[in-house]
Design a protein around this motif. Structure first.
Motif, PDB file in Angstrom:
ATOM      1  N   ILE A  11       1.466  -7.818   0.624  1.00  0.00           N
ATOM      2  CA  ILE A  11       2.399  -7.204  -0.332  1.00  0.00           C
ATOM      3  C   ILE A  11       2.174  -7.755  -1.738  1.00  0.00           C
ATOM      4  N   SER A  12       2.038  -9.078  -1.848  1.00  0.00           N
ATOM      5  CA  SER A  12       1.865  -9.659  -3.193  1.00  0.00           C
ATOM      6  C   SER A  12       0.522  -9.250  -3.789  1.00  0.00           C
ATOM      7  N   THR A  13      -0.505  -9.191  -2.965  1.00  0.00           N
ATOM      8  CA  THR A  13      -1.826  -8.800  -3.458  1.00  0.00           C
ATOM      9  C   THR A  13      -1.844  -7.328  -3.860  1.00  0.00           C
ATOM     10  N   ALA A  14      -1.268  -6.479  -3.029  1.00  0.00           N
ATOM     11  CA  ALA A  14      -1.230  -5.041  -3.345  1.00  0.00           C
ATOM     12  C   ALA A  14      -0.434  -4.805  -4.624  1.00  0.00           C
ATOM     13  N   SER A  15       0.667  -5.525  -4.767  1.00  0.00           N
ATOM     14  CA  SER A  15       1.508  -5.349  -5.946  1.00  0.00           C
ATOM     15  C   SER A  15       0.761  -5.780  -7.213  1.00  0.00           C
ATOM     16  N   ALA A  16       0.059  -6.908  -7.135  1.00  0.00           N
ATOM     17  CA  ALA A  16      -0.702  -7.394  -8.293  1.00  0.00           C
ATOM     18  C   ALA A  16      -1.831  -6.419  -8.631  1.00  0.00           C
ATOM     19  N   SER A  17      -2.469  -5.881  -7.615  1.00  0.00           N
ATOM     20  CA  SER A  17      -3.560  -4.935  -7.821  1.00  0.00           C
ATOM     21  C   SER A  17      -3.059  -3.654  -8.495  1.00  0.00           C
ATOM     22  N   LEU A  18      -1.964  -3.124  -7.971  1.00  0.00           N
ATOM     23  CA  LEU A  18      -1.373  -1.907  -8.561  1.00  0.00           C
ATOM     24  C   LEU A  18      -0.905  -2.178  -9.986  1.00  0.00           C
TER      25      LEU A  18
ATOM     26  N   ASP B  66       3.063  12.756   5.924  1.00  0.00           N
ATOM     27  CA  ASP B  66       4.040  11.679   6.061  1.00  0.00           C
ATOM     28  C   ASP B  66       3.932  10.702   4.888  1.00  0.00           C
ATOM     29  N   LEU B  67       4.998  10.683   4.090  1.00  0.00           N
ATOM     30  CA  LEU B  67       5.009   9.855   2.886  1.00  0.00           C
ATOM     31  C   LEU B  67       4.896   8.374   3.246  1.00  0.00           C
ATOM     32  N   LYS B  68       5.541   7.985   4.344  1.00  0.00           N
ATOM     33  CA  LYS B  68       5.511   6.574   4.753  1.00  0.00           C
ATOM     34  C   LYS B  68       4.087   6.120   5.054  1.00  0.00           C
ATOM     35  N   ASP B  69       3.339   6.975   5.724  1.00  0.00           N
ATOM     36  CA  ASP B  69       1.950   6.633   6.051  1.00  0.00           C
ATOM     37  C   ASP B  69       1.129   6.496   4.791  1.00  0.00           C
ATOM     38  N   LEU B  70       1.383   7.386   3.844  1.00  0.00           N
ATOM     39  CA  LEU B  70       0.650   7.347   2.587  1.00  0.00           C
ATOM     40  C   LEU B  70       0.920   6.025   1.880  1.00  0.00           C
ATOM     41  N   TYR B  71       2.200   5.634   1.833  1.00  0.00           N
ATOM     42  CA  TYR B  71       2.568   4.390   1.176  1.00  0.00           C
ATOM     43  C   TYR B  71       1.909   3.206   1.873  1.00  0.00           C
ATOM     44  N   GLN B  72       1.934   3.253   3.203  1.00  0.00           N
ATOM     45  CA  GLN B  72       1.304   2.200   3.988  1.00  0.00           C
ATOM     46  C   GLN B  72      -0.175   2.086   3.606  1.00  0.00           C
ATOM     47  N   GLU B  73      -0.803   3.238   3.456  1.00  0.00           N
ATOM     48  CA  GLU B  73      -2.226   3.275   3.123  1.00  0.00           C
ATOM     49  C   GLU B  73      -2.503   2.667   1.753  1.00  0.00           C
ATOM     50  N   VAL B  74      -1.636   2.972   0.790  1.00  0.00           N
ATOM     51  CA  VAL B  74      -1.809   2.425  -0.566  1.00  0.00           C
ATOM     52  C   VAL B  74      -1.753   0.905  -0.509  1.00  0.00           C
ATOM     53  N   ILE B  75      -0.797   0.375   0.232  1.00  0.00           N
ATOM     54  CA  ILE B  75      -0.639  -1.080   0.323  1.00  0.00           C
ATOM     55  C   ILE B  75      -1.837  -1.714   1.020  1.00  0.00           C
ATOM     56  N   ILE B  76      -2.260  -1.125   2.117  1.00  0.00           N
ATOM     57  CA  ILE B  76      -3.413  -1.668   2.849  1.00  0.00           C
ATOM     58  C   ILE B  76      -4.669  -1.614   1.980  1.00  0.00           C
ATOM     59  N   ASP B  77      -4.874  -0.472   1.336  1.00  0.00           N
ATOM     60  CA  ASP B  77      -6.048  -0.288   0.473  1.00  0.00           C
ATOM     61  C   ASP B  77      -6.085  -1.345  -0.633  1.00  0.00           C
ATOM     62  N   HIS B  78      -4.955  -1.493  -1.339  1.00  0.00           N
ATOM     63  CA  HIS B  78      -4.934  -2.417  -2.484  1.00  0.00           C
ATOM     64  C   HIS B  78      -4.929  -3.886  -2.057  1.00  0.00           C
ATOM     65  N   SER B  79      -4.461  -4.184  -0.853  1.00  0.00           N
ATOM     66  CA  SER B  79      -4.477  -5.583  -0.427  1.00  0.00           C
ATOM     67  C   SER B  79      -5.860  -5.962   0.095  1.00  0.00           C
ATOM     68  N   LYS B  80      -6.544  -4.996   0.683  1.00  0.00           N
ATOM     69  CA  LYS B  80      -7.890  -5.291   1.204  1.00  0.00           C
ATOM     70  C   LYS B  80      -8.951  -5.239   0.118  1.00  0.00           C
ATOM     71  N   ARG B  81      -8.767  -4.330  -0.828  1.00  0.00           N
ATOM     72  CA  ARG B  81      -9.740  -4.204  -1.912  1.00  0.00           C
ATOM     73  C   ARG B  81      -9.002  -4.255  -3.241  1.00  0.00           C
ATOM     74  N   PRO B  82      -8.482  -5.439  -3.588  1.00  0.00           N
ATOM     75  CA  PRO B  82      -7.694  -5.515  -4.828  1.00  0.00           C
ATOM     76  C   PRO B  82      -8.519  -5.145  -6.059  1.00  0.00           C
ATOM     77  N   ARG B  83      -7.909  -4.380  -6.958  1.00  0.00           N
ATOM     78  CA  ARG B  83      -8.560  -3.990  -8.212  1.00  0.00           C
ATOM     79  C   ARG B  83      -8.357  -5.109  -9.236  1.00  0.00           C
ATOM     80  N   HIS B  84      -9.335  -5.231 -10.124  1.00  0.00           N
ATOM     81  CA  HIS B  84      -9.219  -6.194 -11.231  1.00  0.00           C
ATOM     82  C   HIS B  84      -8.939  -7.605 -10.733  1.00  0.00           C
TER      83      HIS B  84
END
Ligand code: ZN
Length: 151
Positions: free
Chosen positions: A66-73, A3-21
């Motif tokens: 959303i803002s944190t995940a976007s900045a991290s990505l 499920d692509l939607k779940d994958l996308y959800q996971e990317v956002i959760i991952d990057h918002s909880k553990r932001p890179r850089h």
């Protein structure tokens, strides 16, 4: 089933909880501040630009998932790109989340993990959360010193 939607959800959760850089960037030579009053997201983007190439990028601040995940990505993706490529990616991303037509398969492949944020198209108020880091990046690249506001 995949499920692509779940994958996308996971990317956002991952990057918002553990932001890179996330944090200060020692030796940075470009910086800009961004603020999205609609949601309260506030962040600073710091860059090291040498010979027209974004050598390093980092951000800090506080905002919604959303803002944190976007900045991290974003900080992940712009490293190693030329200034022009980084600006082009900003425009491409902004187009993805603001236009009426749904993204094509090619768009999604090209934007890699940023495609995870394509879902905000359906929520105009969240578009500002998703694009805040990018507007701030663009200001830092252009050496615009006034803080960026989404309103
Ligand atoms: Zn937000």
């Amino acid at each position: 089933m995949f499920d692509l939607k779940d994958l996308y959800q996971e990317v956002i959760i991952d990057h918002s909880k553990r932001p890179r850089h996330f944090g200060k960037l020692a030796g940075q030579n470009r910086e800009a501040e961004g603020y999205n009053p609609l949601c309260g997201d506030r962040l600073t983007v710091e860059l090291i630009v040498e010979d027209g190439i974004v050598k390093d990028a980092a951000f800090e601040g506080a905002g919604c998932a959303i803002s944190t995940a976007s900045a991290s990505l974003m900080t992940d993706m712009v490293r190693g790109k030329t200034e022009a490529e980084a600006q082009a990616l900003f425009r491409q991303f902004q187009d993805l989340v603001t236009r009426n037509d749904p993204p094509t398969e090619d768009d999604l492949l090209e934007l890699e993990k940023l495609a995870a944020l394509a879902g905000v198209r359906a929520f105009p108020s969240r578009v500002k959360c998703a694009t805040l880091a990018w507007h701030t990046l663009s200001a830092a690249l252009d050496r615009r010193n006034a803080p960026v506001k989404t309103e």
